[in-house]
Design a protein around this motif. Structure first.
Motif, PDB file in Angstrom:
ATOM      1  N   HIS A   1      44.080  35.623  12.750  1.00  0.00           N
ATOM      2  CA  HIS A   1      45.246  35.175  13.501  1.00  0.00           C
ATOM      3  C   HIS A   1      46.491  35.885  12.948  1.00  0.00           C
ATOM      4  CE1 HIS A   1      48.428  32.516  14.933  1.00  0.00           C
ATOM      5  NE2 HIS A   1      47.572  32.039  15.817  1.00  0.00           N
TER       6      HIS A   1
ATOM      7  N   TRP B   1      38.450  34.420  13.023  1.00  0.00           N
ATOM      8  CA  TRP B   1      39.602  34.814  13.832  1.00  0.00           C
ATOM      9  C   TRP B   1      40.707  35.287  12.903  1.00  0.00           C
ATOM     10  CZ3 TRP B   1      42.658  30.801  17.328  1.00  0.00           C
ATOM     11  CH2 TRP B   1      43.696  31.463  18.002  1.00  0.00           C
TER      12      TRP B   1
ATOM     13  N   GLU C   1      41.133  40.038  18.083  1.00  0.00           N
ATOM     14  CA  GLU C   1      41.425  39.346  16.827  1.00  0.00           C
ATOM     15  C   GLU C   1      40.207  38.693  16.176  1.00  0.00           C
ATOM     16  OE1 GLU C   1      46.104  38.442  17.992  1.00  0.00           O
ATOM     17  OE2 GLU C   1      44.706  36.763  17.839  1.00  0.00           O
TER      18      GLU C   1
ATOM     19  N   LEU D   1      47.424  27.342  18.184  1.00  0.00           N
ATOM     20  CA  LEU D   1      46.101  27.941  18.324  1.00  0.00           C
ATOM     21  C   LEU D   1      45.630  27.849  19.768  1.00  0.00           C
ATOM     22  CD1 LEU D   1      44.166  26.820  15.106  1.00  0.00           C
ATOM     23  CD2 LEU D   1      45.485  28.902  15.522  1.00  0.00           C
TER      24      LEU D   1
ATOM     25  N   ALA E   1      43.229  35.890  22.446  1.00  0.00           N
ATOM     26  CA  ALA E   1      42.817  36.457  21.161  1.00  0.00           C
ATOM     27  C   ALA E   1      41.635  37.409  21.312  1.00  0.00           C
ATOM     28  CB  ALA E   1      42.464  35.337  20.179  1.00  0.00           C
TER      29      ALA E   1
END
Ligand code: C2E
Ligand code: MG
Ligand code: MG
Ligand code: MG
Length: 285
Positions: free
Chosen positions: A66, A64, A39, A27, A34
């Motif tokens: 991901h 988020w 995202e 992460l 991101a």
């Protein structure tokens, strides 16, 4: 274990902790890009009037998406974003996006009544010099009235706040932006301190709502909430309650004089269209 064995030997002493560390590392490396990859997205949770259950506005809650881990809640990445400084651009993006969304609700407001938008601010954003100018620019660009915006700051972020920290909040409050004290009652609530803060709203922490679960609720908890509400009202502050999951809690908190509420009993956080639909339901009965 792995360490005490010395050398380069690597052993999985605690596979779960190791998996967590790998995820955390993953992460950390993915987070900075991101935002550019688009995202993040926002879910909106309605804030309702306890009196009649109509929609008052919504809180913007960031998520988020991901690529490997799916949808991550803010508790998974906000602390990371705070440590890496990404919280400043991320927070600005959330504000921009939420304000734009509120504007599009506002444009259709002849049918729903004006909807307000709440956005969370992290402590790093409070000390960032661009806070006031960014907020002004974002509101102007979208064409949203400042009084449709409420910025939520946690009580702990303002503990021991000096005038330097409070100045930007005062500026925003003077413009008409509401400031709410989030998770109120979890920190070292200094009630006398409230007078000094440019705050219009107290958001009573979910732990108070939880203690209204049993019927009758714990008499001491009832007294505490009653006291907070009466103090808040005497200082001209509105009281919002978080985490309302049952009708019994809503009723109890309404009787105690709380003004607005938020929680799964009304709606889970969801896409912006859902909020508009809920507000339309109020308008059409
Ligand atoms: P918060 O501001 O106190 O937001 C309320 C949290 O309670 C949200 O969790 C919401 O989904 C959850 N919640 C709402 N109703 C209920 C209920 O009835 N029962 C239960 N158990 N939970 C309920 P979420 O979305 O996971 O957000 C967690 C925290 O992350 C937020 O707490 C806020 O402090 C932070 N956060 C979220 N979005 C942002 C953001 O854009 N910027 C910053 N700085 N922090 C954010
Ligand atoms: Mg909040
Ligand atoms: Mg809260
Ligand atoms: Mg909370």
């Amino acid at each position: 274990r792995a360490k005490s064995a010395g050398g380069n030997r690597f052993e999985l002493a605690d596979p779960e902790a190791d998996a967590r560390a790998i995820t955390r590392h993953g992460l950390t490396t993915a987070l900075p890009t991101a935002l550019d990859r688009g995202e993040f997205f926002i879910e909106y949770q309605p804030l309702v009037h306890l009196g009649d259950g109509t929609v008052h506005g919504a809180e913007a809650l960031v998520r988020w998406l991901h690529p490997q881990h799916g949808v991550l809640g803010p508790d998974r990445f906000i602390p990371l974003a705070e440590r890496t400084g990404l919280i400043v651009p991320l927070g600005r993006w959330v504000l921009e996006e939420a304000v734009r969304q509120a504007c599009s609700w506002q444009e259709r407001h002849d049918r729903t009544g004006p909807l307000r938008i709440n956005v969370n601010l992290s402590p790093c954003q409070l000390t960032h010099p661009g806070l006031v100018s960014d907020t002004v620019a974002i509101l102007e660009q979208a064409g949203l009235e400042p009084d449709a915006l409420c910025l939520e700051v946690t009580e702990s972020a303002l503990i021991g706040a000096d005038d330097g920290l409070l100045k930007p909040l005062r500026r925003l409050a003077e413009m008409g932006v509401d400031i709410a004290l989030d998770d109120f009652g979890t920190g070292y609530s200094n009630l006398a301190n409230l007078r000094r803060l440019p705050v219009r709203v107290l958001k009573l922490d979910r732990s108070f709502t939880q203690s209204m679960q049993q019927y009758p609720a714990d008499p001491v908890d009832l007294k505490i909430v009653e006291g907070i509400v009466s103090l808040a009202h005497s200082l001209d502050l509105a009281v919002t309650v978080e985490g309302v999951e049952t009708g019994a809690q809503a009723e109890q908190l309404r009787i105690l004089g709380c003004d607005t509420a938020q929680g799964w009993y009304y709606a889970r956080p969801g896409p912006p269209e859902r909020l508009h639909e809920l507000a339309l339901l109020d308008a059409t009965g």
